[in-house]
Design an enzyme around this catalytic site. Structure first.
Site, PDB file in Angstrom:
ATOM      1  N   ARG A  15     -11.174   0.330  95.702  1.00 14.60           N
ATOM      2  CA  ARG A  15     -10.346  -0.769  95.668  1.00 14.60           C
ATOM      3  C   ARG A  15      -8.895  -0.812  95.088  1.00 14.60           C
ATOM      4  O   ARG A  15      -7.635  -0.440  95.091  1.00 14.60           O
ATOM      5  CB  ARG A  15     -10.853  -2.078  95.827  1.00 14.60           C
ATOM      6  CG  ARG A  15     -10.403  -3.308  96.495  1.00 14.60           C
ATOM      7  CD  ARG A  15      -9.048  -3.712  95.674  1.00 14.60           C
ATOM      8  NE  ARG A  15      -9.719  -4.394  94.110  1.00 14.60           N
ATOM      9  CZ  ARG A  15      -8.912  -4.808  93.397  1.00 14.60           C
ATOM     10  NH1 ARG A  15      -7.868  -4.849  93.490  1.00 14.60           N
ATOM     11  NH2 ARG A  15      -9.565  -5.302  92.208  1.00 14.60           N
ATOM     12  N   ASP A  16      -9.221  -1.182  93.723  1.00 19.22           N
ATOM     13  CA  ASP A  16      -8.262  -1.041  92.446  1.00 19.22           C
ATOM     14  C   ASP A  16      -7.559   0.348  92.374  1.00 19.22           C
ATOM     15  O   ASP A  16      -6.576   0.594  91.920  1.00 19.22           O
ATOM     16  CB  ASP A  16      -8.867  -1.737  91.577  1.00 19.22           C
ATOM     17  CG  ASP A  16      -7.664  -2.404  90.589  1.00 19.22           C
ATOM     18  OD1 ASP A  16      -6.387  -2.180  90.786  1.00 19.22           O
ATOM     19  OD2 ASP A  16      -7.773  -3.045  89.636  1.00 19.22           O
ATOM     20  N   CYS A 242      -2.031  -2.049  88.715  1.00 16.81           N
ATOM     21  CA  CYS A 242      -1.265  -3.386  89.461  1.00 16.81           C
ATOM     22  C   CYS A 242      -0.012  -2.877  90.008  1.00 16.81           C
ATOM     23  O   CYS A 242       0.882  -2.292  89.095  1.00 16.81           O
ATOM     24  CB  CYS A 242      -1.313  -4.568  88.800  1.00 16.81           C
ATOM     25  SG  CYS A 242      -0.726  -5.862  89.378  1.00 16.81           S
ATOM     26  N   ASN A 251      -7.507   1.551  85.672  1.00 21.31           N
ATOM     27  CA  ASN A 251      -8.612   0.629  85.086  1.00 21.31           C
ATOM     28  C   ASN A 251      -9.408   1.191  83.934  1.00 21.31           C
ATOM     29  O   ASN A 251      -9.275   2.632  83.975  1.00 21.31           O
ATOM     30  CB  ASN A 251      -9.807   0.549  86.243  1.00 21.31           C
ATOM     31  CG  ASN A 251      -9.182  -0.592  87.189  1.00 21.31           C
ATOM     32  OD1 ASN A 251      -9.657  -1.693  87.263  1.00 21.31           O
ATOM     33  ND2 ASN A 251      -8.233  -0.296  88.134  1.00 21.31           N
TER      34      ASN A 251
END
Lengths: 318, 318
Positions: A15-16, A242, A251
């Protein structure tokens, strides 16, 4: 304060990790990554987002990934949802947990979700109602993003974060987490905000989400660990970021965080060698992207504790 | 426990940084680096080693660098010395501080200094006598290297480190420091060993020396900071490493450590922009070497505290 000698590593590579990479990883390849994560021992995996496919085409196959992930015994399958529509898709998908980001920064909230934080709280109330109306067992976690500062707004007041934590718990969030979305947090700030949030949320404060943008990722992990947090979001190879954090690196690196925990005798259930094999695979498949991490290069120290060793963790909290 | 709101950043780029790089940086260029470090506000700099030039030709000009460094007002000029011969050279040079590494690992001590740790303690007694006989004001610091483990020997017992700390203080070391020479330390181990060493050495425990080989450099810095340490060795661009630590990456990155401290409101006296300019210069001059660091790429957060801000540091020690 929790003093458990085990830590949950929650993977968010799919996801991220993928949301900020332009290319789309084919569904079949994602399923290979998912299986490798599972085989390495991860039992909480965020597999995608229910966002409009025109916004994030890389994640358009999220329902398929959830369906496959649900076949893996004992896996908690989570998805990110930006709003009620996404939450309904998450309920339909059978995901075990939905994570709704709420930006404590007004500016980031408007840029990312097109609503104010308080409008997002109203959404969460509606999502709670929808989950209950559907008789769904899907858990609802609110991720307090930009909790430590924002590239658009600058400072984000801790009092505002805490006000919003109270508000989302009041309207029915099962869990809250604190996220340093843009890599602004420092260990002192982490320690203070996690302690204050624990005082409000208790055990419902469930996870810490850090980015390593400015090199402080693992120092911040340690600060949160010392307050009692025992769940951390990670990405393999440290990918991710982001869209509203220019120059951001990813991350917290999954491999390095697992190494950090094992080095202190904290169990994760994760086999580091399996994770390192997946890292190699991902860095080849995503060649040209930015990767982070150290342990893959240096290898384990001779002194490495076994993953099931226990250490006098209470010493951390002295 | 110290709760001072300032931290001393001791630069060792010209010594630890250059000792593991094959090429020799010309003396004139080293003097430019030295001036840039000084101009950026650094007031403790390790400028070289008095080792046989055939062993480390990169550092053969150490006496010249010391002489130049001594012209900079208020600068504490330190050098590494492996033995009595080096110590005599340090006294002659006019250096303010000599750092003698003592390997707590027997295997590393034999490989690096060709003597056992206890033979090294005897050397330190002789060096103490030589300093006093010369009427020199040069301070003597013993760096307890491989204090957290060793690539040759594996585990190094904390009790053995503490026994040697006591021994070197007994024979007249002014200061001791603890060094994770090979990048094996973890934050829990750091916290425990620094606490135990403070109990023996008190204020004479003066410095922490970490390598970022396995990504835990700044997490270890935080752990040491929490025990009360207020002096850290660093290298610009994170260069450096031990010839006996294969695959090792370098010392804790100067720029990232300064950023970490400033982010928490701890003063260092260092201008980060000056340090970043030097980083750019060094990475160009040493093109092809391995560099580390994050803040140079991401830039400061909007929320960055000024360097002279003070924070409730006591909160760190909760």
């Amino acid at each position: 304060m929790k003093t458990s000698n085990s830590v949950v590593v929650r993977d968010t590579t799919l996801r991220d990790g993928l949301q900020n990479i332009a290319r789309t990883v084919p569904t079949a390849n994602k399923l290979q990554w998912l299986q490798a994560l599972y085989d390495a021992g991860l039992r909480e995996i965020e597999v995608g987002s229910f966002v409009p496919p025109q916004r994030l085409p890389q994640l358009a196959d999220t329902a398929q990934i959830v369906a496959a992930a649900k076949q893996l015994p004992g896996l908690q399958v989570s998805v990110l949802v930006p709003n009620l529509k996404g939450a309904l898709a998450a309920i339909d998908s059978g995901a075990d947990l939905m994570v709704l980001p709420l930006s404590a920064s007004h500016a980031h909230s408007l840029a990312n979700l097109r609503k104010t934080p308080d409008q997002a709280v109203e959404d969460i109330a509606r999502i709670r109602e929808a989950i209950d109306a559907a008789g769904s067992s899907c858990q609802l976690e609110v991720g307090m993003s930009t909790a430590f500062g924002c590239t658009l707004q600058g400072a984000v007041e801790s009092d505002e974060v805490l006000r919003l934590v109270e508000a989302v718990l009041h309207v029915g969030a099962d869990h809250v987490s604190l996220a340093d979305t843009v890599g602004y947090a420092n260990p002192l700030q982490v320690k203070q905000l996690f302690e204050r949030t624990f005082a409000i949320a208790g055990e419902r404060l469930s996870c810490a989400h850090f980015h390593d943008t400015r090199g402080l990722g693992l120092a911040n992990v340690m600060a949160a660990l010392e307050t009692g947090i025992r769940r951390f979001d990670v990405c393999v190879a440290g990918i991710g970021g982001c869209p509203h954090a220019p120059g951001a690196s990813g991350n917290v690196n999954a491999e390095d965080l697992v190494f950090l925990m094992h080095s202190m005798g904290l169990a994760t259930g994760v086999a580091l060698d399996g994770l390192l094999q997946l890292r190699t695979h991902i860095t080849q498949e995503l060649a040209g992207e930015n990767f982070q991490g150290a342990i893959w290069r240096a290898g384990l120290p001779k002194t490495m504790l076994p993953t099931d060793a226990t250490a006098p963790l209470a010493a951390l909290a002295d």
